[in-house]
Design a protein around this motif. Structure first.
Motif, PDB file in Angstrom:
ATOM      1  N   GLY A   1      19.384   1.030  42.367  1.00  0.00           N
ATOM      2  CA  GLY A   1      18.527   1.576  41.728  1.00  0.00           C
ATOM      3  C   GLY A   1      18.123   3.221  41.537  1.00  0.00           C
ATOM      4  O   GLY A   1      17.146   3.427  40.938  1.00  0.00           O
ATOM      5  N   ILE A   2      19.192   3.960  42.035  1.00  0.00           N
ATOM      6  CA  ILE A   2      19.000   5.476  41.967  1.00  0.00           C
ATOM      7  C   ILE A   2      18.850   6.009  40.679  1.00  0.00           C
ATOM      8  O   ILE A   2      18.562   7.061  40.618  1.00  0.00           O
ATOM      9  CB  ILE A   2      19.974   6.134  43.040  1.00  0.00           C
ATOM     10  CG1 ILE A   2      21.459   5.945  42.433  1.00  0.00           C
ATOM     11  CG2 ILE A   2      19.958   5.247  44.353  1.00  0.00           C
ATOM     12  CD1 ILE A   2      22.369   6.673  43.379  1.00  0.00           C
ATOM     13  N   ASN A   3      19.509   5.448  39.626  1.00  0.00           N
ATOM     14  CA  ASN A   3      19.446   5.633  38.152  1.00  0.00           C
ATOM     15  C   ASN A   3      18.270   5.270  37.540  1.00  0.00           C
ATOM     16  O   ASN A   3      18.223   5.646  36.136  1.00  0.00           O
ATOM     17  CB  ASN A   3      20.768   5.518  37.835  1.00  0.00           C
ATOM     18  CG  ASN A   3      21.867   6.556  37.686  1.00  0.00           C
ATOM     19  OD1 ASN A   3      21.774   7.470  38.430  1.00  0.00           O
ATOM     20  ND2 ASN A   3      23.036   6.384  36.992  1.00  0.00           N
ATOM     21  N   ASP A   4      17.192   4.645  38.036  1.00  0.00           N
ATOM     22  CA  ASP A   4      16.036   4.168  37.304  1.00  0.00           C
ATOM     23  C   ASP A   4      15.326   5.229  36.678  1.00  0.00           C
ATOM     24  O   ASP A   4      14.583   5.144  35.622  1.00  0.00           O
ATOM     25  CB  ASP A   4      15.538   3.270  38.101  1.00  0.00           C
ATOM     26  CG  ASP A   4      16.238   2.110  38.408  1.00  0.00           C
ATOM     27  OD1 ASP A   4      17.272   1.602  37.885  1.00  0.00           O
ATOM     28  OD2 ASP A   4      15.760   1.233  39.339  1.00  0.00           O
TER      29      ASP A   4
ATOM     30  N   VAL B   1      30.489   6.764  46.261  1.00  0.00           N
ATOM     31  CA  VAL B   1      30.821   5.380  46.277  1.00  0.00           C
ATOM     32  C   VAL B   1      32.211   5.120  46.362  1.00  0.00           C
ATOM     33  O   VAL B   1      32.452   4.236  47.020  1.00  0.00           O
ATOM     34  CB  VAL B   1      30.285   4.782  44.728  1.00  0.00           C
ATOM     35  CG1 VAL B   1      30.956   3.466  44.431  1.00  0.00           C
ATOM     36  CG2 VAL B   1      28.670   4.754  44.690  1.00  0.00           C
ATOM     37  N   HIS B   2      33.036   5.913  45.821  1.00  0.00           N
ATOM     38  CA  HIS B   2      34.477   5.608  45.806  1.00  0.00           C
ATOM     39  C   HIS B   2      35.137   6.150  47.183  1.00  0.00           C
ATOM     40  O   HIS B   2      35.729   5.048  47.624  1.00  0.00           O
ATOM     41  CB  HIS B   2      35.166   6.573  44.835  1.00  0.00           C
ATOM     42  CG  HIS B   2      35.166   6.281  43.611  1.00  0.00           C
ATOM     43  ND1 HIS B   2      34.025   6.773  42.458  1.00  0.00           N
ATOM     44  CD2 HIS B   2      35.853   5.522  42.605  1.00  0.00           C
ATOM     45  CE1 HIS B   2      34.207   6.163  41.474  1.00  0.00           C
ATOM     46  NE2 HIS B   2      35.270   5.447  41.454  1.00  0.00           N
ATOM     47  N   LEU B   3      34.523   6.906  47.884  1.00  0.00           N
ATOM     48  CA  LEU B   3      35.118   7.266  49.214  1.00  0.00           C
ATOM     49  C   LEU B   3      34.508   6.238  50.275  1.00  0.00           C
ATOM     50  O   LEU B   3      35.081   5.540  51.098  1.00  0.00           O
ATOM     51  CB  LEU B   3      34.512   8.566  49.562  1.00  0.00           C
ATOM     52  CG  LEU B   3      35.157   9.702  48.878  1.00  0.00           C
ATOM     53  CD1 LEU B   3      34.451  11.253  49.566  1.00  0.00           C
ATOM     54  CD2 LEU B   3      36.715   9.748  49.288  1.00  0.00           C
TER      55      LEU B   3
ATOM     56  N   ALA C   1      19.288   7.606  49.408  1.00  0.00           N
ATOM     57  CA  ALA C   1      20.380   7.718  49.897  1.00  0.00           C
ATOM     58  C   ALA C   1      20.628   6.539  50.751  1.00  0.00           C
ATOM     59  O   ALA C   1      21.813   5.938  50.891  1.00  0.00           O
ATOM     60  CB  ALA C   1      20.377   8.807  51.065  1.00  0.00           C
ATOM     61  N   ALA C   2      19.504   5.983  51.476  1.00  0.00           N
ATOM     62  CA  ALA C   2      19.581   4.556  52.217  1.00  0.00           C
ATOM     63  C   ALA C   2      19.899   3.614  51.253  1.00  0.00           C
ATOM     64  O   ALA C   2      20.690   2.575  51.673  1.00  0.00           O
ATOM     65  CB  ALA C   2      18.455   4.420  53.087  1.00  0.00           C
ATOM     66  N   ARG C   3      19.347   3.525  50.149  1.00  0.00           N
ATOM     67  CA  ARG C   3      19.676   2.306  49.336  1.00  0.00           C
ATOM     68  C   ARG C   3      21.120   2.234  48.777  1.00  0.00           C
ATOM     69  O   ARG C   3      21.689   1.463  48.760  1.00  0.00           O
ATOM     70  CB  ARG C   3      18.695   2.443  47.969  1.00  0.00           C
ATOM     71  CG  ARG C   3      17.204   2.255  48.374  1.00  0.00           C
ATOM     72  CD  ARG C   3      16.674   1.775  47.211  1.00  0.00           C
ATOM     73  NE  ARG C   3      16.376   2.803  46.059  1.00  0.00           N
ATOM     74  CZ  ARG C   3      15.615   3.821  45.877  1.00  0.00           C
ATOM     75  NH1 ARG C   3      14.812   4.069  46.975  1.00  0.00           N
ATOM     76  NH2 ARG C   3      15.913   4.666  44.783  1.00  0.00           N
TER      77      ARG C   3
ATOM     78  N   VAL D   1      25.693   0.873  41.750  1.00  0.00           N
ATOM     79  CA  VAL D   1      24.767   1.857  41.072  1.00  0.00           C
ATOM     80  C   VAL D   1      23.574   0.962  40.505  1.00  0.00           C
ATOM     81  O   VAL D   1      22.356   1.495  40.912  1.00  0.00           O
ATOM     82  CB  VAL D   1      25.316   2.733  39.847  1.00  0.00           C
ATOM     83  CG1 VAL D   1      24.249   3.517  39.207  1.00  0.00           C
ATOM     84  CG2 VAL D   1      26.586   3.647  40.208  1.00  0.00           C
ATOM     85  N   ASP D   2      23.735  -0.168  39.828  1.00  0.00           N
ATOM     86  CA  ASP D   2      22.652  -0.603  39.537  1.00  0.00           C
ATOM     87  C   ASP D   2      21.688  -1.424  40.607  1.00  0.00           C
ATOM     88  O   ASP D   2      20.502  -1.465  40.478  1.00  0.00           O
ATOM     89  CB  ASP D   2      22.882  -1.694  38.269  1.00  0.00           C
ATOM     90  CG  ASP D   2      23.692  -1.403  37.155  1.00  0.00           C
ATOM     91  OD1 ASP D   2      23.087   0.227  36.763  1.00  0.00           O
ATOM     92  OD2 ASP D   2      24.296  -2.006  36.383  1.00  0.00           O
TER      93      ASP D   2
END
Length: 277
Positions: free
Chosen positions: A164-167, A138-140, A184-186, A160-161
């Motif tokens: 949805g990858i942390n759901d 995300v940072h890069l 990865a695509a999301r 991140v929200d």
């Protein structure tokens, strides 16, 4: 005096008309894109022979077995600020190739592409680093798009929200290689969508994820349009095109077959394909 006053009034009217006129963001002028595929005879000989092949390119290509694939043929269009434009066509029609050329990632054989601002290409194959965590990516990714560290920090949780990858767990702290292709695509889409773009080029990103993520993606595209950007969307999902775009370019065998309102172009395309997306 009356003539001068009339001239001034006419000039002001023209200025107002220009202020209200649509602002072009991408102009494609008779664009040709050609791929060259090396045959079995390529790559042999001395440096002198190689130079001679360059100087006599067409003849050398035939002799060396280089095959020319004419991927995009004389395509012209103008895109305007605030538009969301769908690109449709059967497989191999040149949609993704055209997007890459607009983004400046592919050279054109002839013709010209003019852009107002910096186009940003988002595709499901966009490179993130598999051995790094989602958090680090995300940072890069934000830095690569020109966001400041402060902006990334402010928008990090929203990214991140949105993805949805942390759901179903703390996946953002795991390496990208542990993600499914959809996750990865999301995340790629979420990173790109966190920034306002002059021109955003999206290649099949909305085909991934569940319907809830697709709805969030479509709403974000509408927000990008309201912030004065232009969005291009390549998709085989005609519903995504209908929900997102008011204009469609239909490419077939590298040629621009139709350019017009979404329903009009999709109706013609669906008739051509027998109703298949």
């Amino acid at each position: 005096m009356a003539v001068a006053e009339q001239y001034g009034a006419d000039t002001r009217a023209e200025d107002r008309a220009l202020d209200c006129a649509p602002v072009p963001t991408v102009v494609a002028d008779r664009v040709d894109i050609v791929y060259r595929v090396n045959g079995t005879g390529a790559g042999r000989g001395s440096a002198t022979a190689a130079l001679n092949r360059i100087l006599r390119r067409e003849k050398a290509e035939k002799a060396a077995g280089v095959r020319r694939v004419h991927a995009v043929k004389k395509v012209s269009f103008v895109a305007y600020k605030g538009e969301a434009i769908g690109l449709i066509g059967t497989n191999g029609s040149g949609k993704s190739t055209l997007l890459k050329a607009v983004a400046g990632l592919l050279p054109v054989e002839s013709g010209r592409i003019y852009t107002n601002g910096q186009p940003s290409l988002l595709g499901v194959n966009a490179a993130l680093m598999n051995d790094l965590t989602g958090e680090r990516n995300v940072h890069l990714g934000g830095l690569a798009m020109g966001m400041s560290r402060e902006q990334i920090k402010e928008r990090y949780q929203d990214i991140v929200d949105f993805s949805g990858i942390n759901d179903k767990g703390d996946f953002i702290t795991l390496p990208m290689r542990t993600y499914s292709s959809g996750m990865a695509a999301r995340l790629r889409f979420s990173i790109a969508a966190a920034k306002d773009h002059d021109v955003l080029l999206i290649d099949e990103a909305l085909a991934t994820g569940d319907r809830a993520f697709q709805r969030r993606s479509e709403e974000r595209i509408r927000e990008l349009r309201r912030s004065a950007g232009t969005v291009f969307l390549v998709s085989h999902n005609n519903k995504s095109i209908r929900d997102t775009c008011e204009r469609v370019l239909w490419l077939e065998r590298g040629e621009l077959r139709m350019d017009g309102p979404t329903e009009e172009v999709l109706a013609a395309y669906e008739s051509f394909t027998g109703g298949k997306s």
